[in-house]
Design an enzyme around this catalytic site. Structure first.
Site, PDB file in Angstrom:
ATOM      1  N   HIS A  59      27.724  25.857  15.675  1.00 16.32           N
ATOM      2  CA  HIS A  59      28.162  24.539  16.095  1.00 16.32           C
ATOM      3  C   HIS A  59      28.600  23.682  14.908  1.00 16.32           C
ATOM      4  O   HIS A  59      29.641  23.025  14.954  1.00 16.32           O
ATOM      5  CB  HIS A  59      27.041  23.844  16.867  1.00 16.32           C
ATOM      6  CG  HIS A  59      27.447  22.540  17.444  1.00 16.32           C
ATOM      7  ND1 HIS A  59      28.323  22.461  18.512  1.00 16.32           N
ATOM      8  CD2 HIS A  59      27.169  21.263  17.096  1.00 16.32           C
ATOM      9  CE1 HIS A  59      28.532  21.187  18.794  1.00 16.32           C
ATOM     10  NE2 HIS A  59      27.843  20.437  17.958  1.00 16.32           N
ATOM     11  N   ASP A 101      48.058  47.752  50.754  1.00 17.17           N
ATOM     12  CA  ASP A 101      48.879  46.542  50.791  1.00 17.17           C
ATOM     13  C   ASP A 101      48.569  45.797  52.084  1.00 17.17           C
ATOM     14  O   ASP A 101      48.746  46.339  53.176  1.00 17.17           O
ATOM     15  CB  ASP A 101      50.364  46.961  50.734  1.00 17.17           C
ATOM     16  CG  ASP A 101      51.252  45.799  50.326  1.00 17.17           C
ATOM     17  OD1 ASP A 101      50.780  44.647  50.371  1.00 17.17           O
ATOM     18  OD2 ASP A 101      52.418  46.044  49.974  1.00 17.17           O
ATOM     19  N   ASP A 110      46.943  40.564  47.361  1.00 18.26           N
ATOM     20  CA  ASP A 110      47.043  41.353  48.591  1.00 18.26           C
ATOM     21  C   ASP A 110      47.309  42.839  48.383  1.00 18.26           C
ATOM     22  O   ASP A 110      47.618  43.534  49.330  1.00 18.26           O
ATOM     23  CB  ASP A 110      48.119  40.762  49.499  1.00 18.26           C
ATOM     24  CG  ASP A 110      49.512  41.022  48.990  1.00 18.26           C
ATOM     25  OD1 ASP A 110      49.682  41.097  47.756  1.00 18.26           O
ATOM     26  OD2 ASP A 110      50.431  41.169  49.800  1.00 18.26           O
ATOM     27  N   GLU A 111      47.213  43.321  47.168  1.00 19.10           N
ATOM     28  CA  GLU A 111      47.393  44.764  47.010  1.00 19.10           C
ATOM     29  C   GLU A 111      46.521  45.319  45.890  1.00 19.10           C
ATOM     30  O   GLU A 111      46.125  44.601  44.981  1.00 19.10           O
ATOM     31  CB  GLU A 111      48.867  45.130  46.793  1.00 19.10           C
ATOM     32  CG  GLU A 111      49.488  44.589  45.544  1.00 19.10           C
ATOM     33  CD  GLU A 111      50.936  45.081  45.388  1.00 19.10           C
ATOM     34  OE1 GLU A 111      51.146  46.293  45.209  1.00 19.10           O
ATOM     35  OE2 GLU A 111      51.839  44.236  45.437  1.00 19.10           O
ATOM     36  N   CYS A 167      23.436  16.928  19.360  1.00 14.07           N
ATOM     37  CA  CYS A 167      24.396  16.711  18.279  1.00 14.07           C
ATOM     38  C   CYS A 167      24.908  15.272  18.322  1.00 14.07           C
ATOM     39  O   CYS A 167      25.377  14.810  19.361  1.00 14.07           O
ATOM     40  CB  CYS A 167      25.573  17.690  18.408  1.00 14.07           C
ATOM     41  SG  CYS A 167      26.920  17.324  17.252  1.00 14.07           S
TER      42      CYS A 167
END
Length: 653
Positions: A582, A109, A200-201, A564
């Site tokens: 597609h 931590d 943070d951990e 296309c």
DNA sequence: GGGTGGGACAATC
DNA sequence: TTCCAGATTGTCCCACCC
């Protein structure tokens, strides 16, 4: 509030003592804080506000629940308790059988992460009380500020009252993500499959690395922390234990810049857990702590085992199981498969307003933000939830499941507008939108198909404008233009209103024409199949070359052999499968739009209004009955109490 | 009557 | 002067379907 007996009425001379704030709870770096002073200031700053009134309302509800639980507790006969004790004894044996002391887990931590990162980039902040955030809310505070009682999730204006010299630094996630990435590189050296809890951990399974290098968990923790410091200049704290639950508790013990190792043997674990306050356990928050303390007198983890029969009598099986396993010091020891997110959301708070135009404008902004995030993450989803926080801090949520997956801001806005409209008039201070029920096919698609997936996701959004008459008519504006115009021009607001109203009419008409069930059945089929169905339906369609997707639709062909004509995507002739996909995409798109036109894309609003009314009525009825039976009204996070004693007994049999 | 999915909402970090 | 976040998840109830 530490005492369930206390209330605002019997503490008239020191009313703050009964104000239940989380800001006085033990948190690293806050040991020497004058808790009474903090509580008094928080109370003085809050009292009388709408927020405060809402807190009082919630508090009253919780007290009612606690009272009810006490009643039920008192009514338990000794034979009931004997029976429940048998259940507990059996569960203890079963849970004990799962105990795994072979793993070494490390929880890391970072210390006051955001604040530490800000101090790194601006060393002049060192030694001064500082908080990351603003006057409305702070994300974290450094240890100098914590001495004054300032802490994360506290409103900035209260923090400033507690510490007048407090320096505010705005949140900068880009910076924190950068440093988080640096720490994660270090974590990866010890466990490539580490679990990132947040920026943070993290949890690391260091069993292997300990074995390979012949080092203890403590030695690895030492080395890892030194490594994190040399790579980032930041300090962190660590906990080492046999499972993740315990490792997390341990990492908090010698914070900041320290570590704690809990040996992997049963008696050490049981001794450790015996006096541990329940609030130290991840997953037990303010509400659960209060309920367990005030209704059952459970303050420590050990008492969860000692009072196991009460837990099984009053809570659902899953909740009671969780409590019991905590009391035994058990926790997860496996490395789970990477958890995929289940929803994505965006919400914003603003000055409360009941002005429709402003609310719709906010809604449009949030829909755009959410759509942007979904496109970025390559997600499409079909359940939309509107969250509202009223001026009185009441939270409401309204959801609707759409017939097709989408990530388009227009689709989101269209349906969100309908949901919002049903709630008006009301003064609102927060609007949130959430999309869930993701299209797993797109999300789990082969990475080699990433380009096409991205394309589909992006175009799914942008194409709505081109050919979806059902969508908000944006008059050919680009996304950004539409957002700006929507937010700032009356015409856009009027257009939206018109669209919603016209659509409701067409939905009502469509409902007469097409049985709802038929739509649902079609929805169950995968998109590709739906495309096929369309091909069968319109036999004149021929794949590729110049594909006429629908008689009324411009045929698809490849300009200059690779581009296309419908959307401009470039796919060389060798991309046979991609090209097929597609054209399928355009087909599916078209079919969806056809469906939208010919049938309601959500529950027809006429019907929904009636349903809504019925629901609200039944809800009102439910609330009335709940007043009689409060046990039905205790949805406390994971720890739901039993709604019905009998049903639970049946379950057990 | 059992299973299932949608919707509401509370809880956590 | 300022006046309490944002994101995500889990669980329940209920309606609906078989």
């Amino acid at each position: 509030m530490d005492d369930g007996e206390s209330s605002s009425t019997n503490n008239s001379s020191r009313p703050w003592e009964s104000y239940n704030t989380v800001f006085t709870n033990a948190k690293a770096g806050m040991e020497g804080v004058d808790k009474e002073k903090v509580q008094r200031i928080v109370y003085e700053m809050s009292k009388g506000s709408k927020y405060f009134q809402n807190e009082e309302r919630k508090e009253a509800l919780m007290k009612q629940k606690i009272e009810h639980m006490r009643d039920r507790c008192a009514k338990l006969s000794s034979s009931d308790l004997t029976n429940y004790q048998k259940v507990v004894d059996r569960r203890i044996l079963e849970l004990e059988a799962t105990r795994d002391l072979s793993k070494i887990w490390l929880h890391v931590d970072m210390d006051a992460f955001y604040a530490a990162v800000e101090t790194l980039s601006n060393p002049s902040l060192k030694g001064k009380p500082m908080a990351v955030g603003g006057l409305s809310m702070i994300s974290t505070a450094n240890y100098e500020a914590r001495k004054f009682g300032v802490r994360a999730a506290m409103p900035g204006f209260i923090a400033r009252k507690l510490c007048p010299d407090l320096i505010f630094v705005p949140v900068d996630f880009t910076k924190y993500t950068h440093y988080s990435d640096l720490t994660r590189k270090v974590f990866g050296n010890y466990d490539p499959n580490f679990i990132a809890g947040s920026l943070d951990e993290a949890y690391l399974d260091i069993t292997e690395v300990c074995r390979e290098r012949g080092l203890s968990g403590g030695e690895i923790a030492d080395e890892l922390r030194a490594s994190v410091h040399s790579e980032t200049g930041l300090t962190c704290s660590a906990g080492v234990a046999a499972n993740r639950l315990l490792a997390k508790v341990c990492s908090d013990i010698n914070k900041p810049n320290g570590q704690f190792v809990l040996q992997n043997d049963r008696s050490t674990v049981m001794t450790f857990i015996s006096s541990l306050p329940i609030r130290k356990i991840g997953g037990i928050g303010k509400v659960t702590e209060h309920i367990l303390k005030d209704a059952l007198g459970i303050k420590t983890c050990e008492e969860m085992v000692l009072k196991g029969s009460l837990l099984y009598a009053l809570f659902t099986q899953s909740s009671a199981d969780f409590f019991l396993s905590v009391g035994l010091g058990l926790g997860k020891t496996d490395t789970p498969q990477a958890r995929s997110r289940k929803s994505i959301s965006s919400e914003r708070t603003f000055a409360a307003t009941g002005e429709e135009r402003l609310l719709y404008s906010k809604l449009a902004e949030i829909a755009e933000m959410l759509s942007h995030d979904m496109i970025k993450e390559g997600l499409t989803a079909r359940t939309l939830t509107l969250k509202l926080k009223t001026a009185t801090f009441e939270i409401r949520s309204r959801a609707v499941s759409l017939q097709r997956y989408t990530c388009s801001s227009e689709d989101i806005l269209k349906h969100a507008t309908k949901l919002l409209k049903a709630e008006l008039p009301v003064s609102i201070r927060l609007i949130g939108l959430r999309m869930s029920q993701f299209n797993e096919e797109i999300r789990n698609s082969d990475p080699s198909q990433e380009t096409i997936t991205k394309f589909i996701v992006q175009k799914d959004s942008s194409m709505q404008n081109l050919d979806d008459h059902d969508s908000v008519d944006l008059d050919g504006l680009s996304h950004d233009e539409s957002l700006i115009s929507f937010g700032s021009h009356d015409t856009s607001y009027a257009q939206l209103k018109d669209v919603v109203e016209n659509e409701e009419q067409s939905e009502i008409e469509a409902e007469k024409l097409i049985p709802n069930q038929e739509c649902e059945k079609r929805e169950e089929r995968p998109q590709a199949l739906r495309g096929d169905a369309l091909l069968i339906k319109h036999k004149e369609c021929k794949p590729d070359t110049a594909v006429s997707l629908l008689p009324q639709m411009e045929p698809l062909f490849w300009v200059d052999g690779y581009k296309c004509n419908l959307c401009g995507i470039e796919l060389p002739p060798s991309f046979v499968e991609e090209r097929q996909e597609h054209s399928d995409f355009h087909l599916a798109q078209r079919l969806q739009n056809e469906e939208s036109r010919s049938s309601s894309s959500t529950t027809p609003s006429s019907k929904r209004r009636i349903l809504g009314k019925e629901k609200r009525n039944s809800k009102a009825k439910k609330q009335k009955s709940d007043e009689k039976d409060v046990s039905k009204h205790i949805p406390i996070h994971t720890f739901f109490t039993k709604s019905n004693q009998n049903s639970n007994e049946t379950q057990r049999k």
